[in-house]
Design an enzyme around this catalytic site. Sequence first.
Site, PDB file in Angstrom:
ATOM      1  N   ASN A 123       0.822  -1.208   0.000  1.00  0.00           N
ATOM      2  CA  ASN A 123       0.000   0.000   0.000  1.00  0.00           C
ATOM      3  C   ASN A 123       0.861   1.265   0.000  1.00  0.00           C
ATOM      4  OD1 ASN A 123      -2.420   1.744   0.699  1.00  0.00           O
ATOM      5  ND2 ASN A 123      -1.236   2.004   2.587  1.00  0.00           N
ATOM      6  N   ASP A 133      -1.063  -6.556   3.589  1.00  0.00           N
ATOM      7  CA  ASP A 133      -1.082  -5.560   4.651  1.00  0.00           C
ATOM      8  C   ASP A 133      -1.881  -4.329   4.221  1.00  0.00           C
ATOM      9  OD1 ASP A 133       0.121  -4.493   7.209  1.00  0.00           O
ATOM     10  OD2 ASP A 133       0.927  -3.010   5.795  1.00  0.00           O
ATOM     11  N   GLU A 152      -5.738  -7.771   4.972  1.00  0.00           N
ATOM     12  CA  GLU A 152      -5.880  -7.156   6.286  1.00  0.00           C
ATOM     13  C   GLU A 152      -6.864  -5.998   6.189  1.00  0.00           C
ATOM     14  OE1 GLU A 152      -3.703  -4.655   9.817  1.00  0.00           O
ATOM     15  OE2 GLU A 152      -3.098  -4.392   7.740  1.00  0.00           O
TER      16      GLU A 152
END
Length: 512
Positions: free
Chosen positions: A115, A212, A248
């Site tokens: 990200n 993530d 996540e």
Amino acid sequence: MKAFLLLAAIGLCSAQYNPNTKSGTTSIVHLFEWRWADIALECERYLAPNGFGGVQISPPNENIVITNPWRPWWERYQPISYNLCTRSGYYDEFKDMVTRCNNVGVHIYVDAVVNHMCGSGAGFGNSSTCGSYFNAETRDFPAVPYSAWDFNDGKCKTGSGEIENYHDVTQVRDCRLVSLLDLALEKDYVRSKVAEYMNELIDIGVAGFRIDASKHMWPGDMMAFLDKLKNLTTPWFSTGSRPFIYQEVIDLGGESIKSSDYFGNGRVTEFKYGAKLGTVIRKWNGEKMAYLKNWGEGWGFMPSDRALVFVDNHDTQRGHGAGGASILTFWDSRLYKMALGFMLAHPYGFTRVMSSYRWPRYFENGKDINDWVGPPSSEDGSTKPVTINPDSTCGNDWVCEHRWRQIKNMVIFRNVADGQPFSNWWDNDSNQVAFGRGNRGFIIFNNDDWSLNVNLQTGLPAGIYCDVISGQKEGDHCTGIQVQVVGDGTANFQISNQAEDPFIAIHVDATL
Ligand SMILES: *[C@@H]1O[C@H](CO)[C@@H](O)[C@H](O)[C@H]1NC(C)=O
Ligand SMILES: *[C@@H]1O[C@H](CO)[C@@H](O)[C@H](O)[C@H]1NC(C)=O
Ligand SMILES: *[C@@H]1O[C@H](CO)[C@@H](O)[C@H](O)[C@H]1NC(C)=O
């Protein structure tokens, strides 16, 4: 409409919900911050012989080196490049780990941090785990390479450039999360770099990815890079296998971004699971174990075949992430073992076990001021090896929850019960509960403040069973409590509320 159907079809092809674990194995363990060399050994000497299906590893790509505070665990969530180069080891050790673990049927799941890159205030220089140069001020990461064009600075509309309001979906996905430089995943170039990194890992032989900070990416942008991923390598995986994806997304309810937004890409971490189970087992807020009768979707959780579940993870065990003080961890070992026992016996979700290191936890005003402390390390910052004591526990401050007899034996219980229905629920309307898994296993808990003595239908064939919590079957004898199931499937159970572990678990692979 046609375009929509086509997109939906592509989505279905790329979605990967199957963990790709070896047949007969049903759980993975997160070996948080372990070195690749130690994981390779652990696969061979412990995980494969005890029925673990895989390992979630810490991020393997080069990250920033933070010295103030000293080498925190979270520096690994600040990428500098996609070179395989961290405190856990370098490329050769990574490849050796994946090969050796795959060869004994234990697969590797990579924590993919895609990200963002490092924090916007990180300055410039070579303070990274392999010395790659970066300049956070000019958004320059030549070792990828990414440049200023590859970040969302122009797209984010908040004054600070940071996420200011979690109810604003656009901010959450286009602005910086705690200052981390937010990658422009709408760009095909960025998607391709991310896919190139993940494909290198697939070529080496990994089985899937924890993604993530998925909540901070648009599901469609994620699908775009996931669609670029290769199939898994043969012969470790069968032809046409897709990488397992679990995202996540912290969704405890009450926010605009929902776990379900991400189902098209793969599974999602169910953060409600550990938060609620902790509350029940601690008996907070009037909760009691009898209420667990409809555990799972009945508690407002996502569908079982979309859920990745856990009692605690590396964030929640130190007060980060979600769930707060109710989360059970190794620090509350008696209740923690009960929670793991319940999770691993219950059919809901795909299960992940946490394996931690000890740190000098110290609360001031309800906050652990040492929540940043990194793994056991030498003065030069290198991670200490995981040593194994004669009694099979771990040294050097590695907790190795996955080696605790009760937890290891419940990982095996789940394998033995795989595919069997949830059955024969019993409760005393309080905190004494029991349930079976068809005709393969049965578990009973006494979390009340008085003893339990009850005859119950187990659903199991007649025989003498060895409780895998108070002991285990060794050779042809049982080191723990023995339970006799008679011809009609019933058995008598007695559990003192003072017992070291106030629960009993029996299954058909541990009979005398
Ligand atoms: C720092 O990065 C620059 C640019 O990539 C490189 O030329 C230099 O060798 C690096 N220095 C060290 C000490 O690694
Ligand atoms: C994956 O395997 C399937 C089935 O063999 C095949 O149709 C597909 O093209 C493969 N995908 C990639 C990206 O190689
Ligand atoms: C719970 O279990 C105990 C012993 O099995 C029993 O005496 C008690 O009445 C049960 N019910 C409640 C509501 O406590």
